[in-house]
Write a protein that holds these residues in place. Structure first.
Motif, PDB file in Angstrom:
ATOM      1  N   PHE A   1       3.364 -15.577 -77.660  1.00  0.00           N
ATOM      2  CA  PHE A   1       3.762 -15.916 -76.293  1.00  0.00           C
ATOM      3  C   PHE A   1       4.246 -17.355 -76.194  1.00  0.00           C
ATOM      4  O   PHE A   1       5.257 -17.646 -75.548  1.00  0.00           O
ATOM      5  CB  PHE A   1       2.629 -15.681 -75.291  1.00  0.00           C
ATOM      6  CG  PHE A   1       3.098 -15.968 -73.881  1.00  0.00           C
ATOM      7  CD1 PHE A   1       3.849 -15.030 -73.188  1.00  0.00           C
ATOM      8  CD2 PHE A   1       2.872 -17.201 -73.278  1.00  0.00           C
ATOM      9  CE1 PHE A   1       4.351 -15.313 -71.926  1.00  0.00           C
ATOM     10  CE2 PHE A   1       3.363 -17.489 -72.012  1.00  0.00           C
ATOM     11  CZ  PHE A   1       4.101 -16.539 -71.336  1.00  0.00           C
ATOM     12  N   ARG A   2       3.508 -18.258 -76.821  1.00  0.00           N
ATOM     13  CA  ARG A   2       3.891 -19.667 -76.720  1.00  0.00           C
ATOM     14  C   ARG A   2       5.241 -19.911 -77.408  1.00  0.00           C
ATOM     15  O   ARG A   2       6.031 -20.763 -76.980  1.00  0.00           O
ATOM     16  CB  ARG A   2       2.800 -20.545 -77.318  1.00  0.00           C
ATOM     17  CG  ARG A   2       1.566 -20.619 -76.431  1.00  0.00           C
ATOM     18  CD  ARG A   2       0.328 -21.087 -77.173  1.00  0.00           C
ATOM     19  NE  ARG A   2      -0.864 -20.961 -76.354  1.00  0.00           N
ATOM     20  CZ  ARG A   2      -1.504 -21.972 -75.759  1.00  0.00           C
ATOM     21  NH1 ARG A   2      -1.075 -23.199 -75.936  1.00  0.00           N
ATOM     22  NH2 ARG A   2      -2.566 -21.772 -75.030  1.00  0.00           N
TER      23      ARG A   2
ATOM     24  N   LEU B   1      -5.103 -15.538 -82.016  1.00  0.00           N
ATOM     25  CA  LEU B   1      -4.192 -16.601 -82.441  1.00  0.00           C
ATOM     26  C   LEU B   1      -2.759 -16.067 -82.527  1.00  0.00           C
ATOM     27  O   LEU B   1      -1.811 -16.716 -82.072  1.00  0.00           O
ATOM     28  CB  LEU B   1      -4.630 -17.159 -83.798  1.00  0.00           C
ATOM     29  CG  LEU B   1      -3.724 -18.216 -84.416  1.00  0.00           C
ATOM     30  CD1 LEU B   1      -3.593 -19.435 -83.509  1.00  0.00           C
ATOM     31  CD2 LEU B   1      -4.241 -18.641 -85.788  1.00  0.00           C
TER      32      LEU B   1
ATOM     33  N   ALA C   1      -1.298 -15.714 -79.144  1.00  0.00           N
ATOM     34  CA  ALA C   1      -1.006 -17.045 -78.581  1.00  0.00           C
ATOM     35  C   ALA C   1       0.282 -17.599 -79.188  1.00  0.00           C
ATOM     36  O   ALA C   1       1.139 -18.147 -78.471  1.00  0.00           O
ATOM     37  CB  ALA C   1      -2.170 -18.005 -78.858  1.00  0.00           C
TER      38      ALA C   1
END
Lengths: 481, 61
Positions: free
Chosen positions: A197-198, A191, A194
């Protein structure tokens, strides 16, 4: 009134003060609980239960001793930093002491169970009803107190002004927050990667689209000159004060230009802070990290963005628990908002280099002129380095030695005491700084209209769309889930 | 205090307010148009790429 060129020296001190507090909590790894005595504010119905030392090891310590000790630690540490920064200590110390005292009053008030208790905690307090705002309601009280004093009591505001430094407070808090997020990330590495990067992807998108649209609007519709349009585009579209000032340096604008833009940024950041978290609670409680990213992308200034993230964190957890029966783990929403904001701060430096290249070689070539890389480098936000440093150190320690997770979790809880107080100080200082009378100052109206049209016309909504595209379906962990 | 710097440019808020009121329109230069267009096209172009990388290498847990 001759304007002073803004200084960023608080940035370095935010890192240093944050790292000092972080290092003191890290002594737990050696079995020494050096900050376990600091005071934590708890939900209460009887005032004598509102305060307690944060560590069970100091449970026997009287809460008032813990409170007084924490007060003097904070006032002493920040006053020392202010003195080393060359500030006027005689005006800083009493004003900062008052701000800390008012912040604690707001935190205690905000933790009253009628205001703070979420539905699952009502029974423990013997209540059948509560507002369920969590203890973060104290931030709202602090903002309200700041706005009242800043706009209605100008003499008090002027007396407090030397110590009302929202960017210093929030940057210090962000360095500390990195440690807490490191502990959380250790339990959810997929998580965390994620979100990282997001968050990076979201800001690349936002920056490229926002800036170009605002610049186009400022130049064609509002007819601003290039010197005004570039800092205005950076100030409105991305990160407010620091972006406006860095862009001003990159295109060699007169210092007063980004300062005038910044004064608007601060005012509208407060408006966003007062509106967007509640909008997120109403519409995004089933997508918490979309809400967190949205706060990071839409709310200007580091202080207001992270503050909005904190309020949104509390509001959405409360709503999700009431409506969905889900108890989201605390901190992921504000962590997402902070991560997005960190990447924006890094991107400002890259964008400033691009702008300075275009201005020096194409738009405003002057004999002997060179890229202001030194100036851009000096303005690079050091607290971003501090945030990633504490995050990576704690994450690495947690992943290296399983036995360190427990002391590091307690260390993060102790650090969180300071993070909470610094957030409260940030809200209070933002309120004090937001002088709404500026909107009626001569000449500011045109800037303000451009700001309003851009911010509420498309920035906020593009930010929401980008947040949705990258974070929809990414859920934070749930407690007991 | 005149509110002007050595080059005769206004540098106080009061003087800047006057400058804002009477600002002369500067036409968009080709390089500014290029900056805007490239920025927007890059933003839209990268959207698909970044979304694909996010979903492929950093999926929601």
């Amino acid at each position: 009134m001759r304007m002073k060129h803004p200084t960023h020296s608080e940035d370095g001190w935010a890192v240093l003060v944050g790292l000092i507090l972080f290092a003191l909590t890290m002594t737990l790894l050696g079995g020494i609980d050096s900050l376990g005595w600091v005071v934590v504010v708890r939900e209460w119905t009887a005032l004598e239960h509102a305060l307690a030392p944060v560590s069970p090891a100091y449970a026997s310590l009287a809460p008032v001793v813990s409170l007084v000790g924490t007060f003097f630690l904070m006032v002493g540490l920040f006053s020392l930093a202010a003195w080393l920064m060359g500030r006027e200590v005689r005006s800083f110390v009493p004003a900062f002491a008052v701000l800390v005292a008012v912040s604690y009053a707001c935190l205690v008030a905000g933790h009253h169970a009628w205001i703070a208790a979420t539905p699952d905690k009502r029974a423990a307090h013997g209540l059948s009803w509560s507002m369920g705002l969590t203890g973060e309601a104290g931030y709202i009280f602090a903002l309200a107190a700041g706005l009242v004093v800043g706009n209605c009591l100008p003499r008090w505001a002027a007396w407090l002004k030397p110590a009302a430094r929202p960017e210093w407070f929030v940057k210090t808090a962000i360095v500390i927050l990195g440690a807490a997020l490191g502990v959380k990330a250790a339990g959810a590495t997929r998580l965390a990667s994620a979100v990282l990067f997001r968050g990076f992807a979201a800001i690349v998108e936002a920056y490229l689209i926002y800036w170009a649209l605002v610049y186009l609007l400022a130049r064609t519709v509002f007819k601003f000159s290039r010197e005004w349009a570039a800092p205005l585009a950076s100030g409105i579209s991305i990160c407010g004060v620091s972006a406006a000032i860095t862009t001003g340096a990159a295109i060699r604008a007169r210092p007063v230009v980004p300062i005038m833009v910044s004064s608007l940024v601060v005012i509208f950041a407060v408006v966003e802070l007062l509106v967007l978290p509640w909008l997120a609670q109403a519409c995004l409680y089933h997508e918490p990290l979309v809400a967190g990213a949205w706060m990071g992308l839409a709310v200007k200034t580091d202080g207001a963005a992270v503050a909005s993230g904190a309020i949104t964190d509390a509001l959405i957890r409360s709503r999700a628990q009431a409506d969905l029966g889900l108890t989201y783990e605390e901190g992921w929403i504000v962590g997402t908002a902070t991560t997005v904001k960190m990447f924006i701060d890094v991107f400002i430096g890259i964008w400033a280099v691009i702008l300075s290249l275009i201005w020096v070689y194409r738009i405003d070539p002057r004999p002997g002129a060179t890229l202001p890389l030194g100036e851009i480098g000096r303005r690079f936000p050091k607290f971003v380095v501090g945030y990633f440093l504490t995050f990576l150190v704690v994450l690495t320690l947690c992943l290296t030695e399983q036995g360190w997770l427990a002391p590091l979790t307690l260390a993060a809880r102790e650090a969180d005491v300071f993070r909470t107080l610094l957030f409260t100080l940030t809200f209070l200082a933002i309120g004090l700084e937001a002088d709404f009378r500026r909107l009626w100052a001569e000449g500011v109206g045109r800037l303000a209209v451009a700001y309003v049209v851009s911010l509420f016309g498309f920035i906020i909504w593009i930010g929401l769309a980008i947040s949705w595209i990258f974070f929809q379906g990414v859920q934070p962990p749930t407690v007991g889930g | 205090m005149t509110g002007m710097d050595e080059q005769g440019h206004p540098e106080t808020e009061e003087a800047m307010a006057g400058e804002l009121k009477h600002m002369v329109s500067e036409p968009l230069l080709p390089v500014e148009k290029a900056l805007i267009a490239v920025s927007l096209l890059l933003g839209l172009g990268l959207l698909g790429l970044l979304l694909w990388v996010s979903r492929t290498f950093f999926p929601a847990p």
